[in-house]
Scaffold this active site. Sequence first.
Site, PDB file in Angstrom:
ATOM      1  CG  ASP A  68      -5.789 -16.138  -2.619  1.00  0.00           C
ATOM      2  OD1 ASP A  68      -6.339 -15.019  -2.538  1.00  0.00           O
ATOM      3  OD2 ASP A  68      -5.975 -17.034  -1.773  1.00  0.00           O
TER       4      ASP A  68
ATOM      5  CB  SER B 269       7.669  11.902  -2.618  1.00  0.00           C
ATOM      6  OG  SER B 269       6.671  11.115  -3.241  1.00  0.00           O
TER       7      SER B 269
ATOM      8  N   GLY C  23       4.828   9.966  -8.765  1.00  0.00           N
ATOM      9  CA  GLY C  23       5.761   8.948  -9.234  1.00  0.00           C
ATOM     10  C   GLY C  23       6.431   8.165  -8.121  1.00  0.00           C
TER      11      GLY C  23
ATOM     12  CB  THR D 273      -7.192 -16.872   1.371  1.00  0.00           C
ATOM     13  OG1 THR D 273      -7.505 -15.997   0.259  1.00  0.00           O
ATOM     14  CG2 THR D 273      -7.876 -18.205   1.161  1.00  0.00           C
TER      15      THR D 273
ATOM     16  NE  ARG E 140      -3.936   2.137   2.091  1.00  0.00           N
ATOM     17  CZ  ARG E 140      -4.160   2.985   3.094  1.00  0.00           C
ATOM     18  NH1 ARG E 140      -3.536   2.820   4.252  1.00  0.00           N
ATOM     19  NH2 ARG E 140      -4.987   3.987   2.946  1.00  0.00           N
TER      20      ARG E 140
ATOM     21  N   PRO F 181      -7.242   7.197  -4.745  1.00  0.00           N
ATOM     22  CG  PRO F 181      -7.402   4.916  -5.208  1.00  0.00           C
ATOM     23  CD  PRO F 181      -6.430   6.056  -5.177  1.00  0.00           C
TER      24      PRO F 181
ATOM     25  CG  ASP G  15       8.956  10.582  -6.085  1.00  0.00           C
ATOM     26  OD1 ASP G  15       8.255  10.084  -5.164  1.00  0.00           O
ATOM     27  OD2 ASP G  15       8.690  11.679  -6.607  1.00  0.00           O
TER      28      ASP G  15
ATOM     29  CG  HIS H 195      -7.873  -3.916  -1.616  1.00  0.00           C
ATOM     30  ND1 HIS H 195      -8.918  -3.044  -1.781  1.00  0.00           N
ATOM     31  CD2 HIS H 195      -6.779  -3.139  -1.411  1.00  0.00           C
ATOM     32  CE1 HIS H 195      -8.476  -1.794  -1.698  1.00  0.00           C
ATOM     33  NE2 HIS H 195      -7.178  -1.813  -1.488  1.00  0.00           N
TER      34      HIS H 195
ATOM     35  CG  ASP I 106      -9.086 -12.780   0.725  1.00  0.00           C
ATOM     36  OD1 ASP I 106     -10.092 -13.387   1.168  1.00  0.00           O
ATOM     37  OD2 ASP I 106      -8.289 -13.296  -0.081  1.00  0.00           O
TER      38      ASP I 106
HETATM   39  C1  HEM Z   1     -10.059   2.109  -6.039  1.00  0.00           C
HETATM   40  C2  HEM Z   1      -8.876   1.908  -5.583  1.00  0.00           C
HETATM   41  C3  HEM Z   1      -8.497   1.763  -4.132  1.00  0.00           C
HETATM   42  C4  HEM Z   1      -9.116   2.236  -3.001  1.00  0.00           C
HETATM   43  C5  HEM Z   1     -10.367   3.076  -2.896  1.00  0.00           C
HETATM   44  C6  HEM Z   1      -8.329   1.769  -1.864  1.00  0.00           C
HETATM   45  C7  HEM Z   1      -8.607   2.031  -0.542  1.00  0.00           C
HETATM   46  C8  HEM Z   1      -8.016   1.400   0.522  1.00  0.00           C
HETATM   47  C9  HEM Z   1      -8.378   1.591   1.902  1.00  0.00           C
HETATM   48  C10 HEM Z   1      -9.429   2.570   2.403  1.00  0.00           C
HETATM   49  C11 HEM Z   1      -7.629   0.742   2.654  1.00  0.00           C
HETATM   50  C12 HEM Z   1      -7.668   0.579   4.164  1.00  0.00           C
HETATM   51  C13 HEM Z   1      -6.636   1.448   4.825  1.00  0.00           C
HETATM   52  C14 HEM Z   1      -6.692   1.339   6.312  1.00  0.00           C
HETATM   53  O1  HEM Z   1      -7.764   1.322   6.887  1.00  0.00           O
HETATM   54  O2  HEM Z   1      -5.614   1.271   6.933  1.00  0.00           O
HETATM   55  C15 HEM Z   1      -6.776   0.023   1.746  1.00  0.00           C
HETATM   56  C16 HEM Z   1      -5.869  -0.935   2.135  1.00  0.00           C
HETATM   57  C17 HEM Z   1      -4.948  -1.489   1.274  1.00  0.00           C
HETATM   58  N1  HEM Z   1      -4.769  -1.152  -0.055  1.00  0.00           N
HETATM   59 FE1  HEM Z   1      -6.044  -0.121  -1.193  1.00  0.00          FE
HETATM   60  N2  HEM Z   1      -7.286   1.034  -2.338  1.00  0.00           N
HETATM   61  C18 HEM Z   1      -7.333   1.027  -3.697  1.00  0.00           C
HETATM   62  C19 HEM Z   1      -6.414   0.442  -4.560  1.00  0.00           C
HETATM   63  C20 HEM Z   1      -5.249  -0.166  -4.132  1.00  0.00           C
HETATM   64  C21 HEM Z   1      -4.131  -0.514  -4.994  1.00  0.00           C
HETATM   65  C22 HEM Z   1      -4.046  -0.220  -6.483  1.00  0.00           C
HETATM   66  C23 HEM Z   1      -3.192  -1.106  -4.200  1.00  0.00           C
HETATM   67  C24 HEM Z   1      -1.822  -1.639  -4.542  1.00  0.00           C
HETATM   68  C25 HEM Z   1      -1.406  -1.962  -5.737  1.00  0.00           C
HETATM   69  C26 HEM Z   1      -3.757  -1.164  -2.856  1.00  0.00           C
HETATM   70  C27 HEM Z   1      -3.160  -1.785  -1.788  1.00  0.00           C
HETATM   71  C28 HEM Z   1      -3.714  -1.874  -0.524  1.00  0.00           C
HETATM   72  C29 HEM Z   1      -3.215  -2.763   0.512  1.00  0.00           C
HETATM   73  C30 HEM Z   1      -2.092  -3.779   0.375  1.00  0.00           C
HETATM   74  C31 HEM Z   1      -3.983  -2.508   1.649  1.00  0.00           C
HETATM   75  C32 HEM Z   1      -3.808  -3.148   3.020  1.00  0.00           C
HETATM   76  C33 HEM Z   1      -2.850  -2.302   3.831  1.00  0.00           C
HETATM   77  C34 HEM Z   1      -2.440  -2.924   5.138  1.00  0.00           C
HETATM   78  O3  HEM Z   1      -2.884  -4.012   5.493  1.00  0.00           O
HETATM   79  O4  HEM Z   1      -1.630  -2.313   5.840  1.00  0.00           O
HETATM   80  N3  HEM Z   1      -4.987  -0.567  -2.859  1.00  0.00           N
HETATM   81  N4  HEM Z   1      -7.031   0.452   0.445  1.00  0.00           N
END
Ligand code: HEM
Length: 333
Positions: free
Chosen positions: A260, A81, A77, A255, A67, A169, A79, A199, A252
């Site tokens: 996956d 930052s 980018g 799992t 994330r 987003p 970088d 996710h 998820d």
């Molecule tokens: C529409 C697109 C997306 C939205 C609205 C979104 C939103 C969020 C939100 C709200 C969380 C929870 C944060 C928290 O409560 O700590 C989250 C977690 C996460 N997001 Fe996204 N996300 C999006 C796309 C992505 C993308 C493209 C990636 C990576 C390539 C990503 C990777 C992650 C990961 C790995 C977590 C878990 C973080 C953790 O467990 O510490 N997300 N996302």
Amino acid sequence: MASPLLLLLTLSAALFLSPTVHSQRQRSSYLTTAYYRRSCPRFEQIVQDTTTNKQISSPTTAAASLRLFFHDCFVGGCDASVLISSTRFSKAERDADINLSLPGDGFDVVVRAKTALELNCPGVVSCADILAVATRNLVVMMGGPFYTVKLGRKDSLTSRSADVEGNLPKTTMSMNQHIEIFKSKGFSVQEMVALTGAHTIGFSHCKEFSSILYNYSRTQESDPAYYSEFAKSLRNACADYKKNPTLSVFNDVITPNKFDNVYYNNVRKGLGLLKSDHDLSSDWRTKDYVDLYSRNQSEFFRAFVKAMEKMSEFGVKTGRQGEVRRRCDAFNN
Ligand code: HEM
Ligand SMILES: *[C@@H]1O[C@H](CO)[C@@H](O)[C@H](O)[C@H]1NC(C)=O
Ligand SMILES: *[C@@H]1O[C@H](CO)[C@@H](O)[C@H](O)[C@H]1NC(C)=O
Ligand SMILES: CC(=O)N[C@H]1CO[C@H](CO)[C@@H](O)[C@@H]1O
């Protein structure tokens, strides 16, 4: 940083059985896989050792790093930052509201690798390259696909929290807005759906999805798009979230610790966690990709690999556009 309380929801057995672009866009041809071959031959090994040790001692690191990398790349980018700490004079990217809880483990794994690398080949390896490679290694450790990370990124010379707004987003945004953000950086709808497959690991804090659980509408307590038993267990798990903002739930639920394609399955069955996850299965522009990736994990992995390779090169700085920081959380000057 106190580790947030993770709640694995116990779901009933029945559930298991039932079924251009923008000016920022610049893919640099300067990056190469052999960038540190002479200047820091042990680079790959050192990052590999650091990520392995860190992930074993703190299993939340992989999702944290993934994330963090996404948030780094999408704001100006890849970088580093996002790694800069705010000072008295300037509020940095990482302190924008949306970072709320970029967990400390993601930052820590980069700092550890940087410390080891500075002993071995001082002043050579950028923090941006470390974050990119550490993230890839961690995805693989979780069972995800290997992808190539080219090297030679420089670290940014700026980091401003004001630059974050509009580049990342939020779950409250509409699908149009999500698509627009990804499009503005050169990513297609298909790439957006594949990247959001991230996710499949990690967790979200209750406040990120509480609005669909409680007082959803005048007649319904929760959003009817959610599988009702699932919504019920989420309401229980999050009941105390206002008093305890660290309460969180796995992204998820089936799992949680495996990279996956089950995330897509969940989303189709009303078991997605965030509203933005759910929306992927209902919007006509995204739902065919959700179906495809839920049916065939190889298709998901193939798409994820291509999209991550692209994201890893998004807006990178090379040559004099940046520097190799001595510390990842501060500019050299
Ligand atoms: C529409 C697109 C997306 C939205 C609205 C979104 C939103 C969020 C939100 C709200 C969380 C929870 C944060 C928290 O409560 O700590 C989250 C977690 C996460 N997001 Fe996204 N996300 C999006 C796309 C992505 C993308 C493209 C990636 C990576 C390539 C990503 C990777 C992650 C990961 C790995 C977590 C878990 C973080 C953790 O467990 O510490 N997300 N996302
Ligand atoms: C739902 O609405 C009721 C009545 O407006 C309010 O008392 C209650 O605190 C709300 N529940 C939550 C969880 O926000
Ligand atoms: C899944 O996708 C892979 C790669 O595209 C393909 O070779 C394979 O035949 C597909 N499997 C099924 C069961 O459709
Ligand atoms: C990890 C990290 O730096 N998180 C920061 C995100 O922003 C909040 C609020 O601005 C800070 O309190 C956190 O320290």
